[in-house]
Design a protein around this motif. Structure first.
Motif, mmCIF file in Angstrom:
data_model
loop_
_atom_site.group_PDB
_atom_site.id
_atom_site.type_symbol
_atom_site.label_atom_id
_atom_site.label_comp_id
_atom_site.label_asym_id
_atom_site.label_seq_id
_atom_site.Cartn_x
_atom_site.Cartn_y
_atom_site.Cartn_z
ATOM 1 N N TYR A 23 42.661 0.746 -11.345
ATOM 2 C CA TYR A 23 42.254 1.902 -12.142
ATOM 3 C C TYR A 23 40.739 1.911 -12.296
ATOM 4 N N HIS A 24 40.210 3.087 -12.526
ATOM 5 C CA HIS A 24 38.772 3.227 -12.783
ATOM 6 C C HIS A 24 38.625 4.128 -13.995
ATOM 7 N N TYR A 25 37.987 3.609 -15.002
ATOM 8 C CA TYR A 25 37.795 4.351 -16.255
ATOM 9 C C TYR A 25 36.381 4.895 -16.316
ATOM 10 N N LEU A 26 36.291 6.168 -16.574
ATOM 11 C CA LEU A 26 34.983 6.800 -16.768
ATOM 12 C C LEU A 26 34.966 7.370 -18.181
ATOM 13 N N GLY A 27 34.189 6.725 -19.041
ATOM 14 C CA GLY A 27 34.209 7.111 -20.452
ATOM 15 C C GLY A 27 33.102 8.076 -20.820
ATOM 16 N N HIS A 28 33.002 8.344 -22.093
ATOM 17 C CA HIS A 28 31.959 9.223 -22.642
ATOM 18 C C HIS A 28 30.568 8.717 -22.281
ATOM 19 N N LEU A 29 30.376 7.409 -22.484
ATOM 20 C CA LEU A 29 29.066 6.826 -22.219
ATOM 21 C C LEU A 29 28.910 6.638 -20.720
ATOM 22 N N ASP A 30 27.670 6.683 -20.241
ATOM 23 C CA ASP A 30 27.526 6.691 -18.783
ATOM 24 C C ASP A 30 27.680 5.320 -18.125
ATOM 25 N N ALA A 31 27.558 4.240 -18.912
ATOM 26 C CA ALA A 31 27.836 2.893 -18.390
ATOM 27 C C ALA A 31 27.029 2.536 -17.142
ATOM 28 N N LEU A 32 25.834 3.104 -17.031
ATOM 29 C CA LEU A 32 24.976 2.767 -15.893
ATOM 30 C C LEU A 32 23.989 1.683 -16.313
ATOM 31 N N ARG A 39 26.799 12.662 -12.270
ATOM 32 C CA ARG A 39 27.074 12.689 -10.826
ATOM 33 C C ARG A 39 27.081 11.271 -10.254
ATOM 34 N N THR A 40 26.184 10.419 -10.752
ATOM 35 C CA THR A 40 26.159 9.024 -10.282
ATOM 36 C C THR A 40 27.465 8.326 -10.654
ATOM 37 N N ASN A 41 27.936 8.596 -11.860
ATOM 38 C CA ASN A 41 29.205 7.996 -12.288
ATOM 39 C C ASN A 41 30.378 8.516 -11.467
ATOM 40 N N LEU A 42 30.335 9.794 -11.140
ATOM 41 C CA LEU A 42 31.429 10.358 -10.342
ATOM 42 C C LEU A 42 31.379 9.808 -8.915
ATOM 43 N N ALA A 43 30.178 9.601 -8.402
ATOM 44 C CA ALA A 43 30.046 9.007 -7.067
ATOM 45 C C ALA A 43 30.603 7.583 -7.084
ATOM 46 N N ARG A 44 30.319 6.884 -8.165
ATOM 47 C CA ARG A 44 30.815 5.519 -8.316
ATOM 48 C C ARG A 44 32.348 5.508 -8.352
ATOM 49 N N LEU A 45 32.884 6.494 -9.037
ATOM 50 C CA LEU A 45 34.347 6.632 -9.098
ATOM 51 C C LEU A 45 34.920 6.855 -7.703
ATOM 52 N N MET A 77 15.971 7.112 -15.456
ATOM 53 C CA MET A 77 15.084 8.275 -15.333
ATOM 54 C C MET A 77 15.850 9.568 -14.993
ATOM 55 N N LEU A 78 17.164 9.478 -14.873
ATOM 56 C CA LEU A 78 17.931 10.669 -14.460
ATOM 57 C C LEU A 78 18.250 11.589 -15.633
ATOM 58 N N SER A 79 18.507 12.854 -15.311
ATOM 59 C CA SER A 79 19.002 13.790 -16.329
ATOM 60 C C SER A 79 20.468 13.460 -16.625
ATOM 61 N N GLN A 80 21.010 14.075 -17.679
ATOM 62 C CA GLN A 80 22.415 13.802 -18.046
ATOM 63 C C GLN A 80 23.363 14.168 -16.903
ATOM 64 N N GLY A 81 23.111 15.325 -16.296
ATOM 65 C CA GLY A 81 23.980 15.768 -15.198
ATOM 66 C C GLY A 81 23.870 14.849 -13.994
ATOM 67 N N GLN A 82 22.651 14.364 -13.718
ATOM 68 C CA GLN A 82 22.470 13.434 -12.589
ATOM 69 C C GLN A 82 23.157 12.100 -12.879
ATOM 70 N N LYS A 83 23.101 11.678 -14.143
ATOM 71 C CA LYS A 83 23.817 10.436 -14.508
ATOM 72 C C LYS A 83 25.319 10.629 -14.305
#
Ligand SMILES: Nc1ncnc2c1ncn2[C@@H]1O[C@H](COP(=O)(O)OP(=O)(O)OP(=O)(O)O)[C@@H](O)[C@H]1O
Length: 203
Positions: free
Chosen positions: A77-86, A135-141, A127-133
């Motif tokens: 499983y992969h959990y993507l939460g509210h916080l960006d966890a980057l 997208r990074t999380n979704l790419a990681r997913l 340094m990323l915007s919220q949307g870019q962060k």
């Protein structure tokens, strides 16, 4: 392969948030968790990601209790939460790399491509915007091989273009036999989605 939750109850501090929540997921299925603010959507997802213990009830993956069989569930499983966890000091590529390696998928380039991150790949994620962060999380997913995606507000901060892209990727995941449990306030308009409305189950 299945995820089965039976009679879950959740308590936060001394408040009973919900009880008797049951649902199941089989390959190709998605469950959309709905409910008013505070209904317990994030709490339910956190239980399913083993970040919160239920007050009562069981959740099982392949028939094994997720709280007892640690190894049997961890890579699935992969959990993507509210916080960006980057990790903000690391670049976009390094963040995705870490998780791709954890899940045994070395194809970071295609993960970067899927969410148009190539041009940002060497920038520290702080340094990323919220949307870019996001997208990074979704790419990681999508770089993970996890069968079950557990997603808390995956659309927040995304513009319409990336919402459509994410939806396309989710449909592909389901078509490939994956499963998804997600909470959004916005309708993704998926054709085959089971709705779990926590307002119906509220204690
Ligand atoms: N760490 C915590 N300690 C105590 N209570 C908490 C904690 N986190 C959440 N709660 C409470 O649990 C309840 C459910 O919160 P949760 O975040 O699961 O709801 P939600 O449906 O995801 O809400 P929203 O739509 O606003 O994101 C709320 O009443 C909230 O105040």
């Amino acid at each position: 392969m299945s995820f089965v939750a039976q009679n879950l109850a959740c308590q936060r501090a001394d408040q009973l948030i919900f009880e008797d929540v049951s649902f199941s997921l089989s390959p190709g299925e998605a469950v959309w968790v709905k409910g008013r603010n505070g209904a317990g959507k994030s709490s339910l997802l956190r239980i399913c990601a083993r970040l919160l213990a239920p007050l009562r009830g069981q959740a099982a993956w392949h028939g094994e209790d997720i709280f007892k069989d640690y190894d049997g569930y961890i890579g699935d499983y992969h959990y993507l939460g509210h916080l960006d966890a980057l990790k903000y000091a690391l670049t976009v590529r390094e963040n995705i790399d870490f998780w791709a390696e954890f899940h045994g998928i070395p194809d970071v380039a295609s993960a970067l491509d899927q969410f148009d991150l190539q041009a940002l790949s060497d920038i520290p994620t702080g340094m990323l915007s919220q949307g870019q962060k996001k997208r990074t999380n979704l790419a990681r997913l999508t770089a993970s091989s996890a069968k079950l995606w557990i997603l808390d507000e995956p659309l927040s901060a995304l513009d319409l273009h990336y919402i459509a892209l994410f939806k396309e990727r989710l449909i592909r995941h389901l078509a490939e036999g994956g499963m998804a449990l997600f909470a959004t306030h916005q309708d993704l308009e998926l054709e085959q989605v089971k709705i779990l409305d926590l307002d119906d189950w509220a204690s």
